[in-house]
Design a protein around this motif. Structure first.
Motif, mmCIF file in Angstrom:
data_model
loop_
_atom_site.group_PDB
_atom_site.id
_atom_site.type_symbol
_atom_site.label_atom_id
_atom_site.label_comp_id
_atom_site.label_asym_id
_atom_site.label_seq_id
_atom_site.Cartn_x
_atom_site.Cartn_y
_atom_site.Cartn_z
ATOM 1 N N THR A 371 0.894 -1.186 -0.031
ATOM 2 C CA THR A 371 -0.192 -0.115 -0.138
ATOM 3 C C THR A 371 0.814 1.258 -0.130
ATOM 4 O O THR A 371 1.951 1.365 0.377
ATOM 5 C CB THR A 371 -0.853 -0.062 1.242
ATOM 6 O OG1 THR A 371 -0.092 0.238 2.414
ATOM 7 C CG2 THR A 371 -1.858 -1.196 1.201
ATOM 8 N N HIS A 372 -0.034 2.236 -0.392
ATOM 9 C CA HIS A 372 0.819 3.641 -0.603
ATOM 10 C C HIS A 372 1.321 4.244 1.218
ATOM 11 O O HIS A 372 2.207 4.756 1.458
ATOM 12 C CB HIS A 372 0.050 4.826 -1.061
ATOM 13 C CG HIS A 372 0.691 5.913 -1.218
ATOM 14 N ND1 HIS A 372 0.456 7.059 -0.270
ATOM 15 C CD2 HIS A 372 1.614 6.383 -1.976
ATOM 16 C CE1 HIS A 372 0.988 8.149 -0.632
ATOM 17 N NE2 HIS A 372 1.846 7.810 -1.794
ATOM 18 N N GLY A 373 0.363 3.762 1.846
ATOM 19 C CA GLY A 373 0.660 4.051 3.235
ATOM 20 C C GLY A 373 1.898 3.595 3.696
ATOM 21 O O GLY A 373 2.555 3.981 4.653
ATOM 22 N N TYR A 374 2.287 2.291 3.414
ATOM 23 C CA TYR A 374 3.725 1.501 4.137
ATOM 24 C C TYR A 374 4.775 2.392 3.289
ATOM 25 O O TYR A 374 5.549 2.777 4.165
ATOM 26 C CB TYR A 374 3.636 0.248 3.216
ATOM 27 C CG TYR A 374 5.225 -0.379 3.604
ATOM 28 C CD1 TYR A 374 5.391 -0.778 4.791
ATOM 29 C CD2 TYR A 374 5.830 -0.386 2.228
ATOM 30 C CE1 TYR A 374 6.908 -1.441 5.159
ATOM 31 C CE2 TYR A 374 7.298 -1.020 2.420
ATOM 32 C CZ TYR A 374 7.517 -1.287 3.962
ATOM 33 O OH TYR A 374 8.827 -1.855 3.823
ATOM 34 N N PHE A 375 4.812 2.905 2.041
ATOM 35 C CA PHE A 375 5.781 3.449 1.460
ATOM 36 C C PHE A 375 5.829 5.000 2.206
ATOM 37 O O PHE A 375 7.120 5.451 2.288
ATOM 38 C CB PHE A 375 5.666 3.660 -0.199
ATOM 39 C CG PHE A 375 5.589 2.331 -0.645
ATOM 40 C CD1 PHE A 375 6.537 1.386 -0.534
ATOM 41 C CD2 PHE A 375 4.699 1.976 -1.356
ATOM 42 C CE1 PHE A 375 6.568 0.070 -1.269
ATOM 43 C CE2 PHE A 375 4.526 0.690 -2.028
ATOM 44 C CZ PHE A 375 5.595 -0.311 -1.914
ATOM 45 N N ALA A 376 4.762 5.528 2.327
ATOM 46 C CA ALA A 376 4.841 6.874 2.929
ATOM 47 C C ALA A 376 5.488 6.775 4.416
ATOM 48 O O ALA A 376 6.142 7.604 4.820
ATOM 49 C CB ALA A 376 3.229 7.710 2.974
ATOM 50 N N ARG A 377 5.063 5.693 5.255
ATOM 51 C CA ARG A 377 5.679 5.479 6.307
ATOM 52 C C ARG A 377 7.127 5.264 6.418
ATOM 53 O O ARG A 377 8.174 5.945 7.129
ATOM 54 C CB ARG A 377 5.057 4.355 7.302
ATOM 55 C CG ARG A 377 5.500 4.139 8.371
ATOM 56 C CD ARG A 377 5.009 2.857 9.035
ATOM 57 N NE ARG A 377 5.761 1.629 8.497
ATOM 58 C CZ ARG A 377 5.586 0.406 8.922
ATOM 59 N NH1 ARG A 377 4.446 0.107 9.869
ATOM 60 N NH2 ARG A 377 6.529 -0.571 8.318
ATOM 61 N N GLN A 378 7.761 4.547 5.340
ATOM 62 C CA GLN A 378 9.227 4.500 5.232
ATOM 63 C C GLN A 378 9.753 5.670 4.789
ATOM 64 O O GLN A 378 10.952 5.866 5.175
ATOM 65 C CB GLN A 378 9.425 3.253 4.015
ATOM 66 C CG GLN A 378 8.954 1.931 4.610
ATOM 67 C CD GLN A 378 9.499 1.383 5.706
ATOM 68 O OE1 GLN A 378 8.738 1.633 6.875
ATOM 69 N NE2 GLN A 378 10.777 0.738 5.597
ATOM 70 N N ASP A 379 9.127 6.356 3.821
ATOM 71 C CA ASP A 379 9.639 7.943 3.524
ATOM 72 C C ASP A 379 9.909 8.664 4.914
ATOM 73 O O ASP A 379 10.845 9.252 5.012
ATOM 74 C CB ASP A 379 8.821 8.489 2.524
ATOM 75 C CG ASP A 379 8.865 7.997 1.109
ATOM 76 O OD1 ASP A 379 9.830 7.155 0.985
ATOM 77 O OD2 ASP A 379 8.114 8.259 0.285
ATOM 78 N N ALA A 380 8.859 8.771 5.737
ATOM 79 C CA ALA A 380 8.784 9.587 6.818
ATOM 80 C C ALA A 380 10.193 9.081 7.638
ATOM 81 O O ALA A 380 10.697 9.877 8.423
ATOM 82 C CB ALA A 380 7.463 9.497 7.603
ATOM 83 N N ALA A 381 10.288 7.746 7.859
ATOM 84 C CA ALA A 381 11.133 7.138 8.666
ATOM 85 C C ALA A 381 12.730 7.656 8.116
ATOM 86 O O ALA A 381 13.434 8.160 8.974
ATOM 87 C CB ALA A 381 11.435 5.692 8.822
ATOM 88 N N TRP A 382 12.826 7.617 6.607
ATOM 89 C CA TRP A 382 14.129 8.094 6.087
ATOM 90 C C TRP A 382 14.238 9.670 6.293
ATOM 91 O O TRP A 382 15.294 10.117 6.943
ATOM 92 C CB TRP A 382 14.140 7.861 4.745
ATOM 93 C CG TRP A 382 14.592 6.553 4.093
ATOM 94 C CD1 TRP A 382 13.966 5.371 3.737
ATOM 95 C CD2 TRP A 382 15.974 6.395 4.093
ATOM 96 N NE1 TRP A 382 14.881 4.358 3.476
ATOM 97 C CE2 TRP A 382 16.270 5.011 3.650
ATOM 98 C CE3 TRP A 382 17.201 7.033 4.563
ATOM 99 C CZ2 TRP A 382 17.292 4.219 3.238
ATOM 100 C CZ3 TRP A 382 18.215 6.221 3.979
ATOM 101 C CH2 TRP A 382 18.304 4.955 3.565
ATOM 102 N N GLU A 383 13.325 10.446 6.297
ATOM 103 C CA GLU A 383 13.321 12.060 6.409
ATOM 104 C C GLU A 383 13.814 12.145 8.017
ATOM 105 O O GLU A 383 14.700 13.001 8.107
ATOM 106 C CB GLU A 383 11.984 12.534 5.975
ATOM 107 C CG GLU A 383 11.531 12.533 4.456
ATOM 108 C CD GLU A 383 12.741 13.375 3.645
ATOM 109 O OE1 GLU A 383 13.215 14.133 4.265
ATOM 110 O OE2 GLU A 383 12.564 13.017 2.419
ATOM 111 N N GLU A 384 13.255 11.612 8.659
ATOM 112 C CA GLU A 384 13.427 11.668 10.282
ATOM 113 C C GLU A 384 14.892 11.399 10.289
ATOM 114 O O GLU A 384 15.710 12.066 11.236
ATOM 115 C CB GLU A 384 12.704 10.888 11.019
ATOM 116 C CG GLU A 384 12.782 11.195 12.631
ATOM 117 C CD GLU A 384 11.884 10.141 13.384
ATOM 118 O OE1 GLU A 384 11.686 10.598 14.541
ATOM 119 O OE2 GLU A 384 11.285 9.168 13.003
ATOM 120 N N LEU A 385 15.237 10.305 9.873
ATOM 121 C CA LEU A 385 16.793 9.643 10.304
ATOM 122 C C LEU A 385 17.797 10.570 9.716
ATOM 123 O O LEU A 385 18.929 11.038 10.343
ATOM 124 C CB LEU A 385 16.943 8.519 9.746
ATOM 125 C CG LEU A 385 18.226 7.847 9.770
ATOM 126 C CD1 LEU A 385 18.642 7.617 11.322
ATOM 127 C CD2 LEU A 385 18.379 6.407 9.067
#
Length: 492
Positions: A371-385
């Motif tokens: 789902t798009h939600g999973y990829f959005a969550r991973q993007d957010a984790a990358w941005e935070e890191l």
């Protein structure tokens, strides 16, 4: 060739899907394989998993070209979009040629909106190439049936390209091509099927040899493949030494995903059977059914017996399932008028897109990953890191990857931190050092227990209550350089 209303509708559909697809592209690679592909944009090296074997040289070359248009972060997604649209176009052209354009359009629409196809194309993964080049091979057979040498040449080119993507897929698709050549026309021509198979296999072997040569030679390429793919097979297939329980679990996942992907087709087939009864079967369905079985059975058998990891593997035969669903919608429902058939097609397509974009995170993890939600969550984790590490980036700071709740260790490859980085070994209370550029572990030395004096601090990437945390530890005192002390600090 006369342009029909359905042709114009196809142009509108492709334009709409392309626009929506671009808006859903992942900004960062969500897991290991996309990370490896991203590193290959800098340096193609299968011995360093850039990318992992079999190497996918054509995919990387195309992405490097696309990077000049959209940047490195979106390069693979642009290539995948082109392959997805190309797959839909091949489906439509084949059925348009056989005077069944409605089936082709319906199958193309279902493919262009399928969550599995979207999950594999909005990130840097190559599995849509299986679907595209398989459909391209069928297009060569049906569109060039009356031009045998052009058909053979087209299949040779198609299999050469497929070999530069995923060599093993060439063997999985070959029975389909042989059967399609035998069954496509009214007259069977075994000699043509034989020539087509020889040309296809010769091209696949040539592509394999070219890839091995680029990797530094056959011995180096085979060693890299044995390390990655061989290790995966040994851990999954009972025929390669894996425990029976592991093989049964792998086959169970494959069967489960097949049932899930085939569910719309099975429901529609059951509906057709109830409405038409014995009148559902017609002799003219024998050839399409045989071609469909040749499309599905070899990959399924390979995955069930040898190795199966993720649902996107099944893109190689997803179009076959969607063609069956499209036939059921367009020709299998007696009493349904054209508006009702197209309304049902539109509802299925909309439901598929709604699942991809709107599915909640409460789904089972295997489904949520599509789902798009999973990829959005991973993007957010990358941005935070990346945001947390930015002020700590300096040559004298050792990067220590303790744990991250969303990202995998391979994320170190894209952080551009001075090498090496370190990973704690809690059992032995030591630090293990590696070079992320090659994901190569370094020998154990005194620095495994005591951090070298060339570092004056360490940036710890850890997890706390399910959330990522970056902590700076300064080596103001000798005891803080001890691996055991760093592990203790990471735990608090």
């Amino acid at each position: 060739m006369r342009i029909s209303r359905l042709d114009l509708a196809g142009v509108l559909l492709i334009g709409s899907i392309a626009t929506l697809h671009c808006s859903a592209w992942s900004n960062h690679p969500p897991d290991v394989d996309p990370i490896n592909f991203q590193t290959a944009l800098r340096s193609w090296d299968v011995t360093a998993d850039s990318p992992h074997p079999p190497g996918y040289p054509l995919f990387v070359w195309l992405a490097r070209g696309a990077a000049h248009l959209v940047g490195a972060g979106d390069a693979y997604q642009l290539v995948n979009l082109a392959l997805l649209l190309g797959t839909a176009l091949c489906l439509y052209l084949v059925f348009r040629h056989t005077a069944r354009p409605e089936i082709g359009f319906c199958a193309a629409a279902l493919l262009l909106t399928h969550p599995l196809a979207w999950a594999a194309t909005v990130i840097a993964e190559s599995y849509i190439s299986d679907a595209f080049l398989t459909c391209a091979a069928l297009a060569c057979v049906f569109l060039l049936w009356n031009r045998p040498w052009a058909m053979v040449a087209g299949l040779a080119v198609t299999f050469f390209l497929l070999g530069l993507f995923r060599p093993v897929s060439c063997f999985l698709v070959l029975p389909l091509v042989a059967g399609a050549v035998l069954l496509a026309g009214e007259v069977r021509r075994p000699w043509l099927a034989g020539k087509a198979c020889l040309a296809a296999m010769g091209s696949a072997i040539l592509a394999y040899g070219l890839t091995a040569w680029m990797a530094g030679g056959l011995a180096i390429y085979r060693a890299a493949s044995a390390r990655v793919m061989g290790g995966a097979v040994r851990g999954s297939s009972v025929f390669a030494g894996a425990p029976l329980a592991a093989h049964v679990a792998m086959a169970g996942r494959l069967v489960g995903w097949n049932l899930l992907l085939a569910a719309p087709m099975l429901v529609l087939a059951a509906l057709c059977l109830m409405l038409r009864g014995r009148g559902l079967w017609a002799p003219r369905l024998a050839k399409p059914l045989a071609i469909g079985l040749l499309w599905w059975a070899p990959p399924f058998a390979f995955y069930a017996l040898v190795y199966y990891l993720k649902p996107t593997y099944q893109l190689i035969y997803l179009p076959a399932l969607l063609i069956a669903a499209a036939w059921a919608i367009q020709e299998g429902l007696p009493g349904w008028g054209r508006p009702a058939r197209w309304l049902l097609t539109g509802c299925l397509a909309a439901a598929q897109l709604a699942f991809f974009f709107l599915a909640p995170p409460s789904l089972p993890p295997q489904l949520f990953r599509l789902t798009h939600g999973y990829f959005a969550r991973q993007d957010a984790a990358w941005e935070e890191l990346l945001r947390d590490l930015a002020p700590l980036r300096r040559p004298g700071t050792l990067l220590v990857w303790v744990e991250h709740p969303s990202l995998e260790l391979y994320a170190l490859r894209l952080l551009d931190w001075p090498e090496p980085s370190a990973v704690p070994d809690p059992e032995r209370r030591k630090l293990l050092y590696l070079k992320p550029s090659r994901m190569a572990w370094l020998p154990v030395t005194e620095e495994s227990t005591t951090v070298s004096g060339r570092y004056d601090s360490a940036a710890l990437i850890a997890a706390e209550n399910g959330h990522a945390r970056v902590k700076l530890v300064r080596f103001d005192q000798a005891e803080t350089r001890q691996a055991a002390a760093l592990l203790a600090l990471a735990a608090h």
